[in-house]
Design an enzyme around this catalytic site. Structure first.
Site, PDB file in Angstrom:
ATOM      1  N   ASP A 187      26.979 -32.638   8.601  1.00 18.35           N
ATOM      2  CA  ASP A 187      25.700 -32.005   8.424  1.00 18.35           C
ATOM      3  C   ASP A 187      26.442 -30.402   8.850  1.00 18.35           C
ATOM      4  OD1 ASP A 187      22.881 -31.470   8.059  1.00 18.35           O
ATOM      5  OD2 ASP A 187      23.217 -30.858  10.265  1.00 18.35           O
ATOM      6  N   GLU A 210      26.844 -31.986   2.193  1.00 22.07           N
ATOM      7  CA  GLU A 210      25.707 -31.574   1.340  1.00 22.07           C
ATOM      8  C   GLU A 210      25.824 -30.366   0.366  1.00 22.07           C
ATOM      9  OE1 GLU A 210      22.281 -30.328   3.970  1.00 22.07           O
ATOM     10  OE2 GLU A 210      24.034 -29.939   5.587  1.00 22.07           O
ATOM     11  N   ASP A 212      20.435 -33.085  13.161  1.00 25.08           N
ATOM     12  CA  ASP A 212      21.582 -32.891  12.745  1.00 25.08           C
ATOM     13  C   ASP A 212      22.520 -34.227  12.691  1.00 25.08           C
ATOM     14  OD1 ASP A 212      21.162 -30.463  12.556  1.00 25.08           O
ATOM     15  OD2 ASP A 212      22.229 -29.864  14.278  1.00 25.08           O
TER      16      ASP A 212
END
Ligand SMILES: [Zn+2]
Length: 244
Positions: A37, A125, A207
């Site tokens: 993340d 991501e 996170d």
């Protein structure tokens, strides 16, 4: 070669057999698979399959340098355009830009090389640039942090060292999906570092939960990919299932 700003450049050539070098540095097959993340304060939260979490803070010198740059820019704005002081202030801004980008590049390269050489698969991501454009300050901060460059470096380095890079669908709600029960926490805002799931009551570190969701999504995609697209690199396959 000497630049006007007083900076020296030295160039040299080095002949390297990339293929041979990569083979020697090849990531071990049993190396951990990780979800990563990205954030502004904690640059990367790395969660391995065994539950181990590593937090990489955003480099502090960079934050300090950005403050200095802001001040140099303000000074430049106050100078009369074309004046001697204006030229001086302009050179100072240019030099600070160079220094900041060198530091950022160094930080990113060290991190991406280590990750590509120590993780057998990495889930990241896909940044929703369109969504971020709504918040221009945030978009700017994200650009400054170098997220796109981080992913770009991971792309070619994972290919070098035989690791896999998997990118989540850009609408994948990695932060607000409760990892244990799958419930989506719609009220989550950027400032919430922790949140409690209304479904199962688990208290989440934002996170850590997000990195875990990315990891899970990658692993289930790999499982699907192996069945449906036997032999094909799963990273090339568009995700079949929506948010899991
Ligand atoms: Zn839950």
């Amino acid at each position: 070669m000497r630049e006007r700003s007083g900076r020296w450049w030295v160039s040299f050539q080095l002949e390297v057999d990339r293929a041979e070098l990569n083979e020697r540095r090849r990531v071990p097959g049993n190396a951990p698979q990780s979800g990563i993340d990205l954030g502004l304060k904690t640059f990367a939260t790395i969660r391995d399959g065994d539950g181990n979490v590593e937090e990489i803070p955003a480099p502090k010198p960079l934050r300090r340098a950005l403050r200095t740059l802001r001040r140099a820019n303000q000074k430049l704005a106050r100078c009369q355009e074309g004046s001697k002081n204006w030229h001086k202030a302009k050179a100072r801004v240019a030099e600070l830009h160079l220094r900041i980008s060198a530091r950022r590049t160094d930080f990113l390269h060290k991190l991406t090389t280590r990750l590509a050489r120590t993780k057998s698969a990495i889930a990241v991501e896909t940044l929703n640039v369109r969504g971020m454009a709504v918040n221009r300050r945030l978009a700017r901060a994200v650009t400054d942090a170098g997220f796109a460059e981080f992913v770009r470096q991971l792309e070619y380095k994972t290919a070098w060292y035989g690791s896999r890079l998997w990118k989540a669908d850009r609408w994948f709600a990695s932060s607000k999906t409760c990892r244990p029960c799958g419930r989506i926490h719609h009220g989550l805002v950027l400032a919430d570092r922790v949140w409690t799931c209304a479904g199962c009551g688990v208290l989440h570190d934002r996170d850590h939960n997000a990195a875990g969701n990315l990891l899970d999504a990658m692993l289930s995609d790999f499982a699907l990919g192996d069945v449906v697209f036997a032999g094909k690199f799963p990273g090339d396959v568009k995700r079949l299932a929506e948010t899991k």
